[in-house]
Write an enzyme that holds these catalytic residues in place. Sequence first.
Site, PDB file in Angstrom:
ATOM      1  N   ASP A  55       0.978  -1.171  -0.051  1.00 11.66           N
ATOM      2  CA  ASP A  55       0.074  -0.022   0.040  1.00 11.66           C
ATOM      3  C   ASP A  55       0.837   1.296  -0.104  1.00 11.66           C
ATOM      4  O   ASP A  55       2.061   1.181   0.415  1.00 11.66           O
ATOM      5  CB  ASP A  55      -0.879   0.133   1.139  1.00 11.66           C
ATOM      6  CG  ASP A  55      -2.016  -0.935   1.100  1.00 11.66           C
ATOM      7  OD1 ASP A  55      -2.212  -1.439  -0.026  1.00 11.66           O
ATOM      8  OD2 ASP A  55      -2.514  -1.429   2.004  1.00 11.66           O
ATOM      9  N   TYR A 113       7.222 -10.090   7.282  1.00 18.62           N
ATOM     10  CA  TYR A 113       7.173  -8.688   7.357  1.00 18.62           C
ATOM     11  C   TYR A 113       7.650  -8.158   8.682  1.00 18.62           C
ATOM     12  O   TYR A 113       7.746  -8.996   9.326  1.00 18.62           O
ATOM     13  CB  TYR A 113       5.422  -8.234   7.325  1.00 18.62           C
ATOM     14  CG  TYR A 113       4.795  -8.462   5.909  1.00 18.62           C
ATOM     15  CD1 TYR A 113       4.919  -7.134   5.056  1.00 18.62           C
ATOM     16  CD2 TYR A 113       4.438  -9.368   5.573  1.00 18.62           C
ATOM     17  CE1 TYR A 113       4.069  -7.270   3.963  1.00 18.62           C
ATOM     18  CE2 TYR A 113       3.664  -9.466   4.370  1.00 18.62           C
ATOM     19  CZ  TYR A 113       3.642  -8.149   3.502  1.00 18.62           C
ATOM     20  OH  TYR A 113       3.063  -8.249   2.325  1.00 18.62           O
TER      21      TYR A 113
END
Length: 258
Positions: A55, A113
Site C-alpha cells: 500500500d 514482514y
Amino acid sequence: MSAQRYKCIVQYDGTNYVGYQVQPNGNSVQAEIEKALKKMCKGEYIPIQASGRTDSGVHALGQVIHFDYPVAIKADHLMRAMNSLLPADIMITEIEQTTEDFHCRYHAVGKKYIYRVDLNRFPDPFKRQYTLHHPFRFSMENLQKAIKHLEGEHDFTSFCSTKTDKTDLVRTVYEASVIKDEAANELVFTFRGNGFLYNMIRIFVGTLLQIADGLKPVGEIERLLAAKDRRKAGPTAAPEGLYLAKVYYDEEKLKRGE
C-alpha cells in the site's frame, strides 16, 4: 538471442508512491520500474509481475518481481542499467536469470514482514516516514504474551480489512514476535507466514499495542480469533512502519525462517 526471464529483488522507500501497483491517482513503484525498462528497450513496453502489492507509504526490503527481457543479457549488466535509471528510492539489489515458467507471485509460498514502532517521547523527524510513533507507557511482558497467540493456523477474519476480496481467510503464521531495539528505542515486530490478508499486519500491530497499553486484556487475541469480527479488533496501524522483508519460494526455509 531469445527473450529471457529475470527474477529481481527490489528495495524501495514507499513514501512518495501510491503503492507498489500502478494506480490512476499517482505514481507507483511498478510504474517507475517499467519506465526504466522501457528506456532500456528503446520504447518497448516490458510488463513486470510482483509477488504482491504494497500500500501507499509501505516499504520493501525484499519485494520480488520478474519480467521477460527481449534479449538475454548478463544479470549484473542488467541490474546496473536498471539502477542507473531508477529513482534513488528504488533499488534492484539482486537479479538472476530464471526459467520461463517461474512466476514470482504464484510460486511464492510465504512472506516475512517487519513493523517498526518509535518509542521516543517526541516524534523523530528522521523516522516519521519509517516508523509509527507510540510514546506511551506499555507492558513488554503483556505484549510478548499476547503476540504468541497469533502463531499457528487460524481464521484471521478479525484481523482482515472488510475491503478484502478473499473468501478463504485461514492462514498459518509461523512466527509472530517482537523485540525492543534499545539503541534505536524502537519496537520491532516480525511476522512470517504462508500468506497475509489485506491490512492483516497493521491490524495485528494496532491491536497488540492496545494490549500492551492496557486498553485490552492479554487474552484478547484468543477472543478475537474466535469472534471473527473485524469491528472488535484494534485500529489499523499506520503504513509507514511496515516493511515487506522477504518472499519465500521454499516451504522448508519459510518454516525455519531462513
